[in-house]
Design a protein around this motif. Sequence first.
Motif, PDB file in Angstrom:
ATOM      1  N   UNK A  78       0.857  -1.177   0.000  1.00  0.00           N
ATOM      2  CA  UNK A  78       0.000   0.000   0.000  1.00  0.00           C
ATOM      3  C   UNK A  78       0.897   1.232   0.000  1.00  0.00           C
ATOM      4  N   UNK A  79       0.359   2.339  -0.445  1.00  0.00           N
ATOM      5  CA  UNK A  79       1.130   3.565  -0.480  1.00  0.00           C
ATOM      6  C   UNK A  79       0.412   4.634   0.325  1.00  0.00           C
ATOM      7  N   UNK A  80       1.185   5.419   1.026  1.00  0.00           N
ATOM      8  CA  UNK A  80       0.588   6.481   1.828  1.00  0.00           C
ATOM      9  C   UNK A  80       1.674   7.348   2.415  1.00  0.00           C
ATOM     10  N   UNK A  81       1.323   8.232   3.332  1.00  0.00           N
ATOM     11  CA  UNK A  81       2.302   9.060   4.006  1.00  0.00           C
ATOM     12  C   UNK A  81       3.164   9.843   3.043  1.00  0.00           C
ATOM     13  N   UNK A  82       4.480   9.801   3.246  1.00  0.00           N
ATOM     14  CA  UNK A  82       5.410  10.600   2.462  1.00  0.00           C
ATOM     15  C   UNK A  82       5.286  10.298   0.974  1.00  0.00           C
ATOM     16  N   UNK A  83       5.199   9.019   0.618  1.00  0.00           N
ATOM     17  CA  UNK A  83       5.217   8.644  -0.794  1.00  0.00           C
ATOM     18  C   UNK A  83       3.870   8.810  -1.471  1.00  0.00           C
ATOM     19  N   UNK A  84       2.857   9.176  -0.721  1.00  0.00           N
ATOM     20  CA  UNK A  84       1.549   9.423  -1.314  1.00  0.00           C
ATOM     21  C   UNK A  84       1.567  10.679  -2.186  1.00  0.00           C
ATOM     22  N   UNK A  85       2.616  11.472  -2.062  1.00  0.00           N
ATOM     23  CA  UNK A  85       2.715  12.713  -2.835  1.00  0.00           C
ATOM     24  C   UNK A  85       3.189  12.469  -4.265  1.00  0.00           C
ATOM     25  N   UNK A  86       3.584  11.237  -4.566  1.00  0.00           N
ATOM     26  CA  UNK A  86       4.122  10.944  -5.895  1.00  0.00           C
ATOM     27  C   UNK A  86       3.042  10.322  -6.776  1.00  0.00           C
ATOM     28  N   UNK A  87       2.589  11.037  -7.814  1.00  0.00           N
ATOM     29  CA  UNK A  87       1.538  10.507  -8.689  1.00  0.00           C
ATOM     30  C   UNK A  87       1.912   9.184  -9.344  1.00  0.00           C
ATOM     31  N   UNK A  88       3.202   8.978  -9.595  1.00  0.00           N
ATOM     32  CA  UNK A  88       3.636   7.733 -10.237  1.00  0.00           C
ATOM     33  C   UNK A  88       3.298   6.526  -9.368  1.00  0.00           C
ATOM     34  N   UNK A  89       3.580   6.620  -8.075  1.00  0.00           N
ATOM     35  CA  UNK A  89       3.283   5.514  -7.172  1.00  0.00           C
ATOM     36  C   UNK A  89       1.780   5.345  -6.977  1.00  0.00           C
ATOM     37  N   UNK A  90       1.095   6.464  -6.897  1.00  0.00           N
ATOM     38  CA  UNK A  90      -0.359   6.407  -6.743  1.00  0.00           C
ATOM     39  C   UNK A  90      -0.981   5.765  -7.980  1.00  0.00           C
ATOM     40  N   UNK A  91      -0.407   6.020  -9.157  1.00  0.00           N
ATOM     41  CA  UNK A  91      -0.881   5.395 -10.379  1.00  0.00           C
ATOM     42  C   UNK A  91      -0.654   3.894 -10.385  1.00  0.00           C
ATOM     43  N   UNK A  92       0.501   3.449  -9.891  1.00  0.00           N
ATOM     44  CA  UNK A  92       0.745   2.007  -9.780  1.00  0.00           C
ATOM     45  C   UNK A  92      -0.315   1.374  -8.891  1.00  0.00           C
ATOM     46  N   UNK A  93      -0.620   2.037  -7.793  1.00  0.00           N
ATOM     47  CA  UNK A  93      -1.586   1.494  -6.842  1.00  0.00           C
ATOM     48  C   UNK A  93      -2.976   1.372  -7.463  1.00  0.00           C
ATOM     49  N   UNK A  94      -3.339   2.304  -8.368  1.00  0.00           N
ATOM     50  CA  UNK A  94      -4.646   2.278  -9.031  1.00  0.00           C
ATOM     51  C   UNK A  94      -4.627   1.457 -10.318  1.00  0.00           C
TER      52      UNK A  94
END
Length: 497
Positions: A78-94
Amino acid sequence: MKNFKRKPFALCVILLSTLFSCQLAEDIDDFKPLYALEATSAIVGETSAENALNGAYAKYKQIAFSTISRGLLSGDLVVGGYYNRFPEMEGWSRNDPPSNIDRFTLNDYSAMYSSINNCNWLIQEITKLDASEFTNLERKNEIIGEAKLLRANTHFKLLQSFGQFYDMGSNFGIDVRLLPASSDKAFPRKTVTETYTAILQDLNDGILMAPDLRGGVKGYMNKSFGKGLKAKILLYMGNYSEAASVATDLINTGGSNFALNPTHEGIFFPKNSQELFMHPEVLFGIMGTPEANSSLYIGLDIGGGFFGWEPYNILTAASGSIDINGQMINFDGNRFENLFTPSTVYVPRKYSTDLSTENHEMWIQLRMAEVYLILAEADARANNAVTTAALNALNAVRLRAGATTTGTDGFETYPASISLDQFLTAVRIEKQVELYLETGESWFDLVRYDYIDGFGTGFQVSDVKASATNTDKFILPIPIKSVEASGGVTVQNPSYE
């Protein structure tokens, strides 16, 4: 079904800032990339050849985000906290990776091709040297063998992330590089079949030439790793009979150096000595040691990198069960629980979490348990039935993890009455639990199983990860900077144009 206590989940697989700058050993801290040097002057003897090989290993060590992206795609992270600010990681999660933002993707893509280029320079230049220039006459061929295995493995990692690795008929392979780059000239992508053909050629050469086991340490390429990776690639290609044969050969001939560890937990300890790098279970892994700039310290970032809540998919797998003719068999016993530090958060103990005492680290790339599970799946698919060999291979991994054979409910071995569909599901989930937080293999299994059943029919990735509905986005986009720099030579993956 087992119940895990709900806890916040804090997870980052790789220590980002440290990993980008680390080297494998002090003697290569000042090593310059070979593609920036004149090849004829870069490798002139045994010492420079060894340094060049170390440089290729060091570049490979920097592919941090490949494991993270796979975990987020599958839902195991899961992604959250500090790394939640990176759209690239949020895109991987979605399961919707952005094609116009490639900060982390570009890092991995560049590091992998840089490692391959180092291997290419090394192979080209060392071939020109006379064997008499080496203190050990066999070492010249061993270095070439290690370089070819590393190149094969790195090309495979690129194909997994950026090519349609599951489809032998696809044109979307990768740019296979077998010669050193002397310019920024771009080359067209190979087909998936052509990519696998090149990888297998390197593997076959490496299996012949690489050392059996250099210095007893699993941080260097060796023949057995080559065999294990070959079995895995043949499985991916759908050559199930051959994959089962190669895996069986490795299991039968590995000896005491390459065998299942007595316990699952013991593979990842102790973290304060070189013993960590010598476990029989491991085929190859990236080492981190206390020397300056050579430590991974993966676990130190686990408590402060990704902050979110418990990752549903892995918890579901670890606590789940399957009904085999009225016998309720748990997918896991205590593997998942035993490798997390008791805390208010899940802190994985597969990696170091204490800078003062846990000063050795290994990021395992392939180990014997996966070879057993490759055999299990390959033999079952090859025979379209749950064979004795397939069942024994799966149960060997479970027995090592503490499964019993009483025939009752609980964490038991699987009976011969298990159906083929149930068996293949059991193998997939066994790998998910057994190999959690290692190379993200569960994502590729989800994609392969979906493709084998026929995208949109039978098992689907979305059965496990609801947001994974666009099959084009089962792979990542080629970094936009690379596509643009190629002047149209590099074709972008579908749905990312």
